[in-house]
Design an enzyme around this catalytic site. Structure first.
Site, PDB file in Angstrom:
ATOM      1  N   SER A 182       0.832  -1.196   0.000  1.00 25.93           N
ATOM      2  CA  SER A 182       0.000   0.000   0.000  1.00 25.93           C
ATOM      3  C   SER A 182       0.873   1.255   0.000  1.00 25.93           C
ATOM      4  CB  SER A 182      -0.934  -0.065   1.210  1.00 25.93           C
ATOM      5  OG  SER A 182      -2.048   0.762   1.059  1.00 25.93           O
TER       6      SER A 182
ATOM      7  N   ASP B 256      -8.789  -3.653  -6.429  1.00 29.25           N
ATOM      8  CA  ASP B 256      -8.286  -3.125  -5.164  1.00 29.25           C
ATOM      9  C   ASP B 256      -9.021  -1.826  -4.837  1.00 29.25           C
ATOM     10  OD1 ASP B 256      -6.692  -1.749  -3.184  1.00 29.25           O
ATOM     11  OD2 ASP B 256      -5.004  -3.037  -3.707  1.00 29.25           O
TER      12      ASP B 256
ATOM     13  N   HIS C 229      -7.424  -5.639  -1.010  1.00 30.32           N
ATOM     14  CA  HIS C 229      -6.308  -4.698  -1.020  1.00 30.32           C
ATOM     15  C   HIS C 229      -5.010  -5.451  -0.812  1.00 30.32           C
ATOM     16  CE1 HIS C 229      -3.991  -1.152  -0.599  1.00 30.32           C
ATOM     17  NE2 HIS C 229      -3.963  -1.093   0.721  1.00 30.32           N
TER      18      HIS C 229
END
Length: 534
Positions: free
Chosen positions: A248, A475, A503
């Protein structure tokens, strides 16, 4: 109420939601199509127009020679001790508050943890991990959730460092727990000027709290500075090149490292990638669409079930029913069994928390059904997991560190409420359900006490070893177009695609993804160009 959406890793958000379940437990089209395989990488909407990559300045590498005034940091020796967690050692690393003017009197103390390679096989060095956020604790991630399998852990010392301003590393503080409770309940879908003024006041008070409690640190928590800290740690650990797995926001941190130190970049895995060529407004609109895509996937699955609390017609109807629930909670919050009631803002955050991983969908169905019946307990639990609020009412510092980094790395999406109102149509197009919430949540940086030091840029990292960028087609938090954009910029990148929901992708159940990444980490061989996994 999110102070700005953290780019949270699955393990930092959805795993927290799974823990909550065990107790019960950071413009694309809004239809059923996925925005994942559409769009052109490398765009920026700064100044309201798309711009080609050539028009965006690249991040320039730092000199390879270490300046004399930084040499004491690179030459320091860490004093390792038992962490109290089986097999882990901890230490404290010194870093300059300001790399331009290092001063031992103002040095930061950054927390580091490691677990030695378990063997068998020749040790390959250190593998640094970061879960994202910004503001996620890398040490907690390593000790509890890091997905690296036995084969990788056997060959690498697993290492984590909480970035400056985060968790154990001189953490940024802004509000008391009681103040944070009130802040998270502030209405982020204001219906009239009075509610807009209340929201603006909440953002101003939040910013003032951060300045009062952490004013000296606020100008020095940028991603560039955190990347420079990682280079100091690399040298201390004795590694000629950095090996790294970032999820991320951790992809932006890792890519920034590669841009600053390309010749010292080794095997880098960037999973759930961010695109540094996007400005704040583009990021927020894209993320709004990403969560809409995730909700559409959830709703499409839900309406097939007889007990779906959002009906049994289609995803569009399910969205209307969820919006109706939010509207009802806006005027009539429901009981939760606690002092706090479930407000619209808390309910929205609870739903968003469950969008990070499809494993939370059954919990979300039950939580929505309970809220419709007058109990907000389970949606509140999901919201608390997102905000990292524990059972005692204490908040971790992620929601303080998150805007501190985001508002420093880029100028805010908006300068005032008038700009938000003008942008609402674009956000509503991106998501009829979440658009207003995301648009108003993006206003927070307008009142930040420190001017942004970063700008939109591209990262080329010319001269770096092969880098693997991982993108998931549906995502919610880091849309697939971002992974395509980052991979197109990095001169040595290979894009690895996971066709699915949730995610990030590594360590989440795809043997194809895990095998490709493990092979890269152990042998240095990136996956084949264009490789896609399910």
């Amino acid at each position: 109420m999110p102070s700005s959406r953290p780019f949270r890793s699955t393990t930092a958000a959805a795993t927290a939601a799974a823990a909550a379940l065990a107790l019960l437990i950071s413009g694309c089209s809004s239809g059923t199509s996925s925005p994942g395989d559409a769009g052109s990488p490398g765009r920026s909407t700064e100044a309201g127009a798309d711009r080609p990559a050539a028009a965006v300045a690249p991040l320039q590498p730092l000199p390879t020679a270490i300046p004399a005034n930084l040499r004491p940091y690179y030459d320091q020796k860490l004093s390792w001790h038992d962490c109290g967690v089986a097999g882990f050692q901890c230490a404290t690393m010194k870093a300059p508050l300001d790399y331009a003017k290092p001063d031992p009197a103002t040095d930061l103390k950054l927390a580091v943890a490691r677990k030695g390679a378990t063997g068998p096989g020749q040790r390959l060095g250190s593998l640094l991990v970061n879960p994202g956020g910004p503001g996620g604790s890398a040490i907690d991630y390593l000790q509890q959730y890091a997905p690296q399998p036995a084969a990788v852990r056997a060959r690498y010392d697993m290492v984590a460092m909480d970035p400056r301003g985060v968790a154990r590393s001189d953490p940024i503080e802004c509000l008391t727990d009681r103040q944070m409770d009130r802040f998270t309940q502030t209405d982020t879908t204001p219906d009239d000027p009075a509610e807009i003024n209340t929201l603006v006041a909440a953002y101003r008070d939040f910013a003032k709290g951060c300045e009062a409690r952490s004013g000296k640190l606020l100008p020095h928590v940028s991603t560039i500075e955190a990347a420079r800290d990682m280079d100091v740690l690399r040298a201390i650990l004795g590694d000629k090149k950095l090996t790294y797995v970032g999820a991320s926001y951790g992809t932006f941190l890792g890519a920034t490292y590669a841009g600053l130190f390309p010749t010292r970049s080794g095997r880098l895995v960037l999973d759930g990638a961010m695109d540094p060529m996007l400005d704040s407004r583009a990021i927020n609109v894209d993320q709004t669409a990403g969560f809409n895509t995730a909700f559409t996937a959830f709703a499409t699955d839900c309406v097939k079930k007889k007990d779906c609390p959002l009906g049994t017609q289609n995803a569009q109807d399910a969205g209307r029913r969820l919006s109706a629930l939010f509207k009802k909670l806006d005027s009539h919050p429901v009981e939760t069994g606690q002092e706090r009631k479930l407000t619209e803002s808390l309910a929205t955050t609870g739903v968003i928390a469950a969008m990070y991983d499809q494993g939370a969908w059954p919990m979300l169905r039950e939580a929505i059904a309970q809220a419709q019946s007058g109990s907000g307990r389970e949606l509140l639990a999901l919201s608390d997991s997102y905000y990292e609020r524990d059972a005692s009412g204490h908040y971790a510092n992620q929601m303080f560190a998150n805007p501190a980094v985001n508002c420093l790395d880029l100028p805010g999406a908006f300068t005032g409420p008038n700009q938000v109102e003008a942008a609402l149509p674009a956000f509503r197009k991106a998501s009829p359900v979440f658009g207003d919430n995301f648009a108003w949540s993006a206003l927070n940086c307008a009142y930040w006490p420190v001017k942004a030091s970063g700008t939109v840029h591209r990262i080329e990292a010319k001269g770096a070893d092969p880098i693997v960028v991982v993108g998931t087609t549906r995502d919610p938090a880091t849309p697939y177009t971002w992974a395509k954009g980052l991979a197109a910029q990095l001169s040595s990148a290979t894009l690895l695609t996971y066709v699915g929901d949730g995610h990030t992708a590594y360590g989440r159940g795809s043997d194809c993804i895990d095998t490709a990444i493990n092979t890269y980490l152990l042998e240095g061989t990136p996956p084949a160009k264009g490789k896609r996994c399910t």
